[in-house]
Design a protein around this motif. Structure first.
Motif, PDB file in Angstrom:
ATOM      1  N   ARG A   1       0.846  -1.206   0.000  1.00 35.02           N
ATOM      2  CA  ARG A   1       0.000   0.000   0.000  1.00 35.02           C
ATOM      3  C   ARG A   1       0.878   1.252   0.000  1.00 35.02           C
ATOM      4  O   ARG A   1       0.601   2.217  -0.702  1.00 35.02           O
ATOM      5  CB  ARG A   1      -0.940   0.002   1.209  1.00 35.02           C
ATOM      6  CG  ARG A   1      -2.048  -1.015   1.109  1.00 35.02           C
ATOM      7  CD  ARG A   1      -3.120  -0.829   2.168  1.00 35.02           C
ATOM      8  NE  ARG A   1      -2.629  -0.736   3.534  1.00 35.02           N
ATOM      9  CZ  ARG A   1      -2.515  -1.757   4.368  1.00 35.02           C
ATOM     10  NH1 ARG A   1      -2.852  -2.970   3.978  1.00 35.02           N
ATOM     11  NH2 ARG A   1      -2.069  -1.576   5.591  1.00 35.02           N
ATOM     12  N   GLU A   2       1.952   1.197   0.781  1.00 33.23           N
ATOM     13  CA  GLU A   2       2.873   2.325   0.859  1.00 33.23           C
ATOM     14  C   GLU A   2       3.516   2.587  -0.510  1.00 33.23           C
ATOM     15  O   GLU A   2       3.550   3.723  -0.989  1.00 33.23           O
ATOM     16  CB  GLU A   2       3.940   2.023   1.914  1.00 33.23           C
ATOM     17  CG  GLU A   2       4.900   3.140   2.184  1.00 33.23           C
ATOM     18  CD  GLU A   2       5.885   2.772   3.297  1.00 33.23           C
ATOM     19  OE1 GLU A   2       6.367   3.703   3.954  1.00 33.23           O
ATOM     20  OE2 GLU A   2       6.178   1.568   3.495  1.00 33.23           O
ATOM     21  N   ILE A   3       3.987   1.538  -1.151  1.00 35.88           N
ATOM     22  CA  ILE A   3       4.607   1.661  -2.470  1.00 35.88           C
ATOM     23  C   ILE A   3       3.579   2.120  -3.499  1.00 35.88           C
ATOM     24  O   ILE A   3       3.874   2.942  -4.376  1.00 35.88           O
ATOM     25  CB  ILE A   3       5.305   0.340  -2.861  1.00 35.88           C
ATOM     26  CG1 ILE A   3       6.563   0.166  -1.994  1.00 35.88           C
ATOM     27  CG2 ILE A   3       5.639   0.301  -4.349  1.00 35.88           C
ATOM     28  CD1 ILE A   3       7.241  -1.174  -2.088  1.00 35.88           C
ATOM     29  N   SER A   4       2.337   1.635  -3.381  1.00 35.70           N
ATOM     30  CA  SER A   4       1.269   2.043  -4.302  1.00 35.70           C
ATOM     31  C   SER A   4       1.045   3.548  -4.288  1.00 35.70           C
ATOM     32  O   SER A   4       0.795   4.161  -5.323  1.00 35.70           O
ATOM     33  CB  SER A   4      -0.042   1.338  -3.947  1.00 35.70           C
ATOM     34  OG  SER A   4       0.068  -0.032  -4.168  1.00 35.70           O
ATOM     35  N   SER A   5       1.149   4.144  -3.097  1.00 36.93           N
ATOM     36  CA  SER A   5       0.926   5.591  -3.009  1.00 36.93           C
ATOM     37  C   SER A   5       2.003   6.363  -3.765  1.00 36.93           C
ATOM     38  O   SER A   5       1.749   7.447  -4.276  1.00 36.93           O
ATOM     39  CB  SER A   5       0.854   6.038  -1.550  1.00 36.93           C
ATOM     40  OG  SER A   5       2.109   5.932  -0.926  1.00 36.93           O
ATOM     41  N   TYR A   6       3.198   5.819  -3.857  1.00 39.93           N
ATOM     42  CA  TYR A   6       4.262   6.455  -4.640  1.00 39.93           C
ATOM     43  C   TYR A   6       4.083   6.175  -6.135  1.00 39.93           C
ATOM     44  O   TYR A   6       4.298   7.051  -6.971  1.00 39.93           O
ATOM     45  CB  TYR A   6       5.641   5.983  -4.176  1.00 39.93           C
ATOM     46  CG  TYR A   6       6.033   6.509  -2.813  1.00 39.93           C
ATOM     47  CD1 TYR A   6       6.307   7.855  -2.627  1.00 39.93           C
ATOM     48  CD2 TYR A   6       6.130   5.655  -1.723  1.00 39.93           C
ATOM     49  CE1 TYR A   6       6.667   8.346  -1.374  1.00 39.93           C
ATOM     50  CE2 TYR A   6       6.488   6.140  -0.475  1.00 39.93           C
ATOM     51  CZ  TYR A   6       6.754   7.484  -0.307  1.00 39.93           C
ATOM     52  OH  TYR A   6       7.111   7.962   0.921  1.00 39.93           O
ATOM     53  N   VAL A   7       3.679   4.955  -6.473  1.00 36.49           N
ATOM     54  CA  VAL A   7       3.468   4.589  -7.876  1.00 36.49           C
ATOM     55  C   VAL A   7       2.410   5.488  -8.505  1.00 36.49           C
ATOM     56  O   VAL A   7       2.582   5.994  -9.605  1.00 36.49           O
ATOM     57  CB  VAL A   7       3.066   3.097  -8.011  1.00 36.49           C
ATOM     58  CG1 VAL A   7       2.587   2.777  -9.419  1.00 36.49           C
ATOM     59  CG2 VAL A   7       4.234   2.193  -7.628  1.00 36.49           C
ATOM     60  N   VAL A   8       1.307   5.697  -7.775  1.00 37.68           N
ATOM     61  CA  VAL A   8       0.206   6.494  -8.311  1.00 37.68           C
ATOM     62  C   VAL A   8       0.627   7.948  -8.541  1.00 37.68           C
ATOM     63  O   VAL A   8       0.048   8.648  -9.362  1.00 37.68           O
ATOM     64  CB  VAL A   8      -1.049   6.386  -7.413  1.00 37.68           C
ATOM     65  CG1 VAL A   8      -0.962   7.303  -6.218  1.00 37.68           C
ATOM     66  CG2 VAL A   8      -2.313   6.661  -8.188  1.00 37.68           C
ATOM     67  N   ASN A   9       1.697   8.388  -7.881  1.00 33.36           N
ATOM     68  CA  ASN A   9       2.212   9.737  -8.074  1.00 33.36           C
ATOM     69  C   ASN A   9       3.376   9.781  -9.060  1.00 33.36           C
ATOM     70  O   ASN A   9       4.059  10.796  -9.180  1.00 33.36           O
ATOM     71  CB  ASN A   9       2.603  10.362  -6.734  1.00 33.36           C
ATOM     72  CG  ASN A   9       1.379  10.850  -5.997  1.00 33.36           C
ATOM     73  OD1 ASN A   9       0.695  11.753  -6.463  1.00 33.36           O
ATOM     74  ND2 ASN A   9       1.069  10.231  -4.871  1.00 33.36           N
ATOM     75  N   GLY A  10       3.601   8.670  -9.771  1.00 28.15           N
ATOM     76  CA  GLY A  10       4.552   8.659 -10.876  1.00 28.15           C
ATOM     77  C   GLY A  10       6.009   8.462 -10.522  1.00 28.15           C
ATOM     78  O   GLY A  10       6.875   8.676 -11.365  1.00 28.15           O
ATOM     79  N   LEU A  11       6.310   8.024  -9.301  1.00 32.43           N
ATOM     80  CA  LEU A  11       7.708   7.805  -8.940  1.00 32.43           C
ATOM     81  C   LEU A  11       8.208   6.477  -9.495  1.00 32.43           C
ATOM     82  O   LEU A  11       7.463   5.499  -9.552  1.00 32.43           O
ATOM     83  CB  LEU A  11       7.880   7.820  -7.416  1.00 32.43           C
ATOM     84  CG  LEU A  11       8.062   9.203  -6.780  1.00 32.43           C
ATOM     85  CD1 LEU A  11       6.793  10.011  -6.816  1.00 32.43           C
ATOM     86  CD2 LEU A  11       8.558   9.055  -5.367  1.00 32.43           C
ATOM     87  N   SER A  12       9.464   6.468  -9.909  1.00 35.88           N
ATOM     88  CA  SER A  12      10.085   5.240 -10.402  1.00 35.88           C
ATOM     89  C   SER A  12      10.471   4.359  -9.223  1.00 35.88           C
ATOM     90  O   SER A  12      10.481   4.806  -8.068  1.00 35.88           O
ATOM     91  CB  SER A  12      11.345   5.585 -11.201  1.00 35.88           C
ATOM     92  OG  SER A  12      12.353   6.061 -10.323  1.00 35.88           O
ATOM     93  N   CYS A  13      10.838   3.110  -9.515  1.00 33.55           N
ATOM     94  CA  CYS A  13      11.258   2.190  -8.455  1.00 33.55           C
ATOM     95  C   CYS A  13      12.469   2.739  -7.709  1.00 33.55           C
ATOM     96  O   CYS A  13      12.552   2.636  -6.482  1.00 33.55           O
ATOM     97  CB  CYS A  13      11.560   0.807  -9.033  1.00 33.55           C
ATOM     98  SG  CYS A  13      10.071  -0.087  -9.530  1.00 33.55           S
ATOM     99  N   LYS A  14      13.404   3.341  -8.435  1.00 35.40           N
ATOM    100  CA  LYS A  14      14.597   3.903  -7.793  1.00 35.40           C
ATOM    101  C   LYS A  14      14.223   5.083  -6.895  1.00 35.40           C
ATOM    102  O   LYS A  14      14.771   5.225  -5.801  1.00 35.40           O
ATOM    103  CB  LYS A  14      15.628   4.327  -8.840  1.00 35.40           C
ATOM    104  CG  LYS A  14      16.320   3.141  -9.484  1.00 35.40           C
ATOM    105  CD  LYS A  14      17.398   3.561 -10.453  1.00 35.40           C
ATOM    106  CE  LYS A  14      18.036   2.319 -11.046  1.00 35.40           C
ATOM    107  NZ  LYS A  14      19.091   2.642 -11.991  1.00 35.40           N
ATOM    108  N   GLU A  15      13.294   5.923  -7.339  1.00 31.41           N
ATOM    109  CA  GLU A  15      12.866   7.065  -6.519  1.00 31.41           C
ATOM    110  C   GLU A  15      12.125   6.598  -5.266  1.00 31.41           C
ATOM    111  O   GLU A  15      12.330   7.140  -4.177  1.00 31.41           O
ATOM    112  CB  GLU A  15      11.969   8.002  -7.340  1.00 31.41           C
ATOM    113  CG  GLU A  15      12.709   8.721  -8.454  1.00 31.41           C
ATOM    114  CD  GLU A  15      11.779   9.433  -9.423  1.00 31.41           C
ATOM    115  OE1 GLU A  15      12.144  10.532  -9.884  1.00 31.41           O
ATOM    116  OE2 GLU A  15      10.685   8.882  -9.739  1.00 31.41           O
ATOM    117  N   ILE A  16      11.294   5.582  -5.425  1.00 32.84           N
ATOM    118  CA  ILE A  16      10.571   5.028  -4.277  1.00 32.84           C
ATOM    119  C   ILE A  16      11.560   4.423  -3.286  1.00 32.84           C
ATOM    120  O   ILE A  16      11.464   4.636  -2.077  1.00 32.84           O
ATOM    121  CB  ILE A  16       9.533   3.976  -4.726  1.00 32.84           C
ATOM    122  CG1 ILE A  16       8.445   4.620  -5.596  1.00 32.84           C
ATOM    123  CG2 ILE A  16       8.912   3.274  -3.519  1.00 32.84           C
ATOM    124  CD1 ILE A  16       7.543   3.619  -6.315  1.00 32.84           C
ATOM    125  N   ALA A  17      12.533   3.676  -3.806  1.00 29.65           N
ATOM    126  CA  ALA A  17      13.545   3.056  -2.951  1.00 29.65           C
ATOM    127  C   ALA A  17      14.304   4.108  -2.148  1.00 29.65           C
ATOM    128  O   ALA A  17      14.534   3.922  -0.948  1.00 29.65           O
ATOM    129  CB  ALA A  17      14.517   2.241  -3.806  1.00 29.65           C
TER     130      ALA A  17
END
Length: 185
Positions: free
Chosen positions: A130-146
């Motif tokens: 769920r936490e990662i989903s909130s970043y995905v929906v805002n267009g962040l890449s895997c590296k940015e989320i990490a």
């Protein structure tokens, strides 16, 4: 309150984000509401509330669900994604009341509250997903989320892959759409 000027001042300066809508257009809003979405009051008054939704489909689906409920009750409440002026999508609690029972959208008063944690309403996603989903929906890449979560980008990729499988998404656009829509489920 008998003084209309004092009542208007209280509304405009209230710390609770509030908006008055007529036919899903913003008739009036207070400063807290405008600030929540990154606008000034003047930029919102007269605009369609659609301006604050992440997608046209969200606007229509929430509207239909809300109207169906308001035909039986004068009060409606839900949690949904909304969109800031910066294009950031955030989770919000919305509470509304109609003042026109026979045609609910004719005149409504809403309050909104930003919810810090983005709790996707599905038992299938873990807290981290769920936490990662909130970043995905805002267009962040895997590296940015990490980088934001201080974890390996490979770990993010694994979680993102699981989210895609659980939500049956074939690509990023479909994944974002499903994440936004899962809150209806």
């Amino acid at each position: 309150m008998r003084d209309p000027q004092l009542a208007l001042l209280a509304f405009k300066e209230s710390p609770a984000p509030q908006v008055v809508c007529s036919a899903r257009r913003i008739s009036e809003c207070n400063h807290a509401f405008a600030h929540l979405f990154g606008y000034t009051r003047e930029e919102l008054v007269g605009e369609s509330i659609l301006k604050l939704y992440p997608s046209l489909s969200d606007y229509h689906e929430i509207g239909e669900r809300c109207l169906a409920h308001l035909e039986r009750n004068c009060y409606y409440e839900d949690e949904r994604f909304m969109q800031h002026r910066s294009r950031e999508i955030f989770w919000a609690r919305a509470r509304g009341i109609t003042l026109t029972v026979h045609n609910p959208f004719d005149l409504m008063i809403w309050s909104f509250e930003r919810i810090a944690d983005t709790p996707l309403k599905t038992a299938h996603l873990t807290r981290r997903e769920r936490e990662i989903s909130s970043y995905v929906v805002n267009g962040l890449s895997c590296k940015e989320i990490a980088a934001r979560l201080n974890i390996s980008h490979r770990t993010v990729e694994v979680h993102r892959g699981r989210i895609m499988r659980k939500l049956e998404a074939k690509n990023t656009a479909e994944l974002v759409s499903r994440i936004v829509m899962v809150q209806h489920g």
